[in-house]
Design a protein around this motif. Structure first.
Motif, PDB file in Angstrom:
ATOM      1  N   HIS A 183       0.819  -1.212   0.000  1.00 46.73           N
ATOM      2  CA  HIS A 183       0.000   0.000   0.000  1.00 46.73           C
ATOM      3  C   HIS A 183       0.858   1.269   0.000  1.00 46.73           C
ATOM      4  N   VAL A 184       2.056   1.212   0.580  1.00 47.82           N
ATOM      5  CA  VAL A 184       2.929   2.380   0.574  1.00 47.82           C
ATOM      6  C   VAL A 184       3.610   2.531  -0.788  1.00 47.82           C
ATOM      7  N   VAL A 185       4.006   1.424  -1.413  1.00 47.91           N
ATOM      8  CA  VAL A 185       4.574   1.471  -2.762  1.00 47.91           C
ATOM      9  C   VAL A 185       3.558   2.061  -3.737  1.00 47.91           C
ATOM     10  N   GLU A 186       2.296   1.624  -3.615  1.00 46.56           N
ATOM     11  CA  GLU A 186       1.237   2.149  -4.493  1.00 46.56           C
ATOM     12  C   GLU A 186       1.041   3.639  -4.271  1.00 46.56           C
ATOM     13  N   GLU A 187       1.061   4.063  -3.026  1.00 48.90           N
ATOM     14  CA  GLU A 187       0.882   5.484  -2.696  1.00 48.90           C
ATOM     15  C   GLU A 187       1.949   6.341  -3.371  1.00 48.90           C
ATOM     16  N   VAL A 188       3.195   5.905  -3.309  1.00 53.59           N
ATOM     17  CA  VAL A 188       4.297   6.655  -3.903  1.00 53.59           C
ATOM     18  C   VAL A 188       4.221   6.622  -5.430  1.00 53.59           C
ATOM     19  N   ALA A 189       3.888   5.465  -5.983  1.00 48.27           N
ATOM     20  CA  ALA A 189       3.902   5.287  -7.436  1.00 48.27           C
ATOM     21  C   ALA A 189       2.810   6.069  -8.142  1.00 48.27           C
ATOM     22  N   THR A 190       1.704   6.377  -7.443  1.00 46.84           N
ATOM     23  CA  THR A 190       0.557   7.003  -8.109  1.00 46.84           C
ATOM     24  C   THR A 190       0.218   8.389  -7.563  1.00 46.84           C
ATOM     25  N   GLU A 191       1.082   8.982  -6.747  1.00 44.58           N
ATOM     26  CA  GLU A 191       0.750  10.262  -6.117  1.00 44.58           C
ATOM     27  C   GLU A 191       0.601  11.396  -7.126  1.00 44.58           C
ATOM     28  N   HIS A 192       1.139  11.234  -8.347  1.00 42.89           N
ATOM     29  CA  HIS A 192       1.046  12.278  -9.360  1.00 42.89           C
ATOM     30  C   HIS A 192      -0.279  12.288 -10.106  1.00 42.89           C
ATOM     31  N   ARG A 193      -1.089  11.272  -9.957  1.00 42.44           N
ATOM     32  CA  ARG A 193      -2.269  11.105 -10.794  1.00 42.44           C
ATOM     33  C   ARG A 193      -3.380  12.100 -10.442  1.00 42.44           C
ATOM     34  N   GLN A 194      -4.090  12.528 -11.505  1.00 44.00           N
ATOM     35  CA  GLN A 194      -5.229  13.419 -11.363  1.00 44.00           C
ATOM     36  C   GLN A 194      -6.550  12.669 -11.496  1.00 44.00           C
ATOM     37  N   GLY A 195      -6.531  11.477 -12.062  1.00 42.05           N
ATOM     38  CA  GLY A 195      -7.731  10.678 -12.261  1.00 42.05           C
ATOM     39  C   GLY A 195      -8.101   9.896 -11.017  1.00 42.05           C
ATOM     40  N   ASN A 196      -8.718   8.742 -11.229  1.00 36.77           N
ATOM     41  CA  ASN A 196      -9.202   7.942 -10.107  1.00 36.77           C
ATOM     42  C   ASN A 196      -8.086   7.498  -9.175  1.00 36.77           C
ATOM     43  N   LYS A 197      -8.431   7.385  -7.909  1.00 35.08           N
ATOM     44  CA  LYS A 197      -7.532   6.794  -6.934  1.00 35.08           C
ATOM     45  C   LYS A 197      -7.461   5.285  -7.156  1.00 35.08           C
ATOM     46  N   GLY A 198      -6.301   4.726  -6.916  1.00 35.11           N
ATOM     47  CA  GLY A 198      -6.133   3.284  -6.979  1.00 35.11           C
ATOM     48  C   GLY A 198      -5.749   2.750  -5.626  1.00 35.11           C
ATOM     49  N   THR A 199      -5.422   1.470  -5.587  1.00 34.81           N
ATOM     50  CA  THR A 199      -4.895   0.864  -4.367  1.00 34.81           C
ATOM     51  C   THR A 199      -4.163  -0.414  -4.758  1.00 34.81           C
ATOM     52  N   ILE A 200      -3.877  -1.269  -3.807  1.00 35.71           N
ATOM     53  CA  ILE A 200      -3.003  -2.411  -4.060  1.00 35.71           C
ATOM     54  C   ILE A 200      -3.647  -3.433  -5.003  1.00 35.71           C
ATOM     55  N   GLU A 201      -2.781  -4.183  -5.677  1.00 39.60           N
ATOM     56  CA  GLU A 201      -3.244  -5.280  -6.527  1.00 39.60           C
ATOM     57  C   GLU A 201      -3.520  -6.529  -5.707  1.00 39.60           C
ATOM     58  N   GLY A 202      -2.662  -6.799  -4.720  1.00 39.21           N
ATOM     59  CA  GLY A 202      -2.788  -8.043  -3.974  1.00 39.21           C
ATOM     60  C   GLY A 202      -2.163  -9.207  -4.718  1.00 39.21           C
ATOM     61  N   PRO A 203      -2.139 -10.385  -4.111  1.00 37.06           N
ATOM     62  CA  PRO A 203      -1.415 -11.521  -4.698  1.00 37.06           C
ATOM     63  C   PRO A 203      -2.236 -12.395  -5.638  1.00 37.06           C
ATOM     64  N   TYR A 204      -3.514 -12.066  -5.896  1.00 41.23           N
ATOM     65  CA  TYR A 204      -4.386 -13.031  -6.568  1.00 41.23           C
ATOM     66  C   TYR A 204      -4.838 -12.613  -7.968  1.00 41.23           C
ATOM     67  N   TYR A 205      -4.135 -11.688  -8.592  1.00 46.76           N
ATOM     68  CA  TYR A 205      -4.460 -11.302  -9.970  1.00 46.76           C
ATOM     69  C   TYR A 205      -3.967 -12.359 -10.952  1.00 46.76           C
ATOM     70  N   VAL A 206      -4.776 -12.637 -11.974  1.00 48.53           N
ATOM     71  CA  VAL A 206      -4.395 -13.541 -13.059  1.00 48.53           C
ATOM     72  C   VAL A 206      -4.777 -12.875 -14.383  1.00 48.53           C
ATOM     73  N   PRO A 207      -3.828 -12.655 -15.293  1.00 50.30           N
ATOM     74  CA  PRO A 207      -4.185 -12.041 -16.576  1.00 50.30           C
ATOM     75  C   PRO A 207      -4.950 -13.021 -17.463  1.00 50.30           C
ATOM     76  N   GLY A 208      -5.621 -12.473 -18.480  1.00 55.28           N
ATOM     77  CA  GLY A 208      -6.265 -13.305 -19.488  1.00 55.28           C
ATOM     78  C   GLY A 208      -7.640 -13.810 -19.129  1.00 55.28           C
ATOM     79  N   ALA A 209      -8.338 -13.125 -18.213  1.00 54.31           N
ATOM     80  CA  ALA A 209      -9.689 -13.565 -17.854  1.00 54.31           C
ATOM     81  C   ALA A 209     -10.610 -13.458 -19.062  1.00 54.31           C
ATOM     82  N   PRO A 210     -11.655 -14.289 -19.153  1.00 53.95           N
ATOM     83  CA  PRO A 210     -12.527 -14.332 -20.325  1.00 53.95           C
ATOM     84  C   PRO A 210     -13.156 -12.981 -20.642  1.00 53.95           C
ATOM     85  N   GLU A 211     -13.194 -12.655 -21.934  1.00 52.92           N
ATOM     86  CA  GLU A 211     -13.780 -11.403 -22.411  1.00 52.92           C
ATOM     87  C   GLU A 211     -15.299 -11.514 -22.445  1.00 52.92           C
TER      88      GLU A 211
END
Length: 287
Positions: free
Chosen positions: A90-118
């Motif tokens: 959460h601290v890495v995310e805070e530093v990495a995105t502090e410049h953004r003007q759009g939506n706020k984000g937060t952590i990805e967590g350990p359970y993301y998997v790319p390629g989910a069905p369209e």
């Protein structure tokens, strides 16, 4: 939390091994070109912070050996992704995105998997026939910070089931259960049908659970939807969306909740529909 399916119970070792292998596949080479000077700077300052803690609190050899044993257990249980994503990301995310003007984000967590069905611009997340949970219909729009509509933007959605388990990280769950990708239409709009997830505890039968018990912490995360939103020429947004009134919103073990990420739910309109609806839009920053 009472289990709602008869699938085998997920263990920390099972979840940890899956998260570790996924990380090795997707991200482990991310810092391969980091300059030696940068590595030296960061490593020295982390070690200096550890040294300062030892001196300040007069750490004993028994405590040091307990730490060493615990660190070994984290590796043996495959829980480094869980540990880092819960207490550090959460601290890495805070530093990495502090410049953004759009939506706020937060952590990805350990359970993301790319390629989910369209599923297109309007569709349903894959679920089991008897999937528990209140039906949820989410409508929204993706735009740029200049107000321009982002047609063809991708929204990757994944979340836990009513038992707090994620497909591909727990046994007995279909591969793409509660995971899908949506693509906005010409007006940048989307409509997603899923079910409301429940709060859950992170795995506590492994090394991270031992730390939680020893420190007298709780292991709960509030209910949340994970998303990644992307469009050509724009920075990818990673976020979690939370539900109002959840008792863990103010005391999330992962410290990932932000006020801007809490949804404004409404009861579904009549016409025989049940469940809840929510409108939530995304504004992406140009890359």
């Amino acid at each position: 939390m009472t289990a709602t399916h008869n699938a085998p119970v997920a263990t920390a070792a099972c979840s940890g091994a899956s998260a570790t292998e996924r990380f090795k596949t997707d991200k482990s080479s991310g810092a391969a070109n980091t300059p030696k000077e940068r590595v030296s700077l960061l490593a020295r300052e982390v070690l200096e912070a550890v040294h300062a803690t030892i001196r300040k609190h007069r750490v004993t050899y028994d405590e040091y050996n307990a730490l060493k044993s615990w660190l070994i257990s984290v590796g043996e249980d495959g829980e480094w992704p869980l540990f880092l994503d819960v207490w550090v990301e959460h601290v890495v995310e805070e530093v990495a995105t502090e410049h953004r003007q759009g939506n706020k984000g937060t952590i990805e967590g350990p359970y993301y998997v790319p390629g989910a069905p369209e599923q297109g611009a309007r569709g349903s997340v894959p679920v089991r026939e008897d999937e528990p949970g209140t039906p949820l219909v989410w409508t929204g729009k993706v735009t740029s910070t200049d107000g321009g509509v982002l047609a063809g933007a991708k929204i990757e959605l994944w979340h836990a089931d009513a038992d707090g388990l994620y497909s591909q990280f727990a046994p007995g769950i279909p591969e793409w259960n509660l995971r899908a990708t949506f693509t906005t239409d010409e007006q940048g709009r989307f409509e997603i049908h899923t079910v409301r997830p429940a709060p859950y505890q992170i795995p506590t039968d492994g090394a991270c659970g031992k730390l939680i018990a020893a420190a007298g912490w709780h292991a709960w995360r509030p209910a949340h939807l994970h998303v990644k939103v992307s469009a050509p020429g724009h920075e990818k947004l990673t976020a979690q969306l939370y539900f109002p009134g959840d008792e863990y919103n103010d005391d999330d073990i992962a410290s990932a909740v932000k006020p801007e990420l809490i949804l404004d739910l409404k009861p579904a309109d009549g016409g025989g529909e049940t469940g809840e609806t929510v409108a939530y839009d995304f504004v992406l920053d140009p890359a």
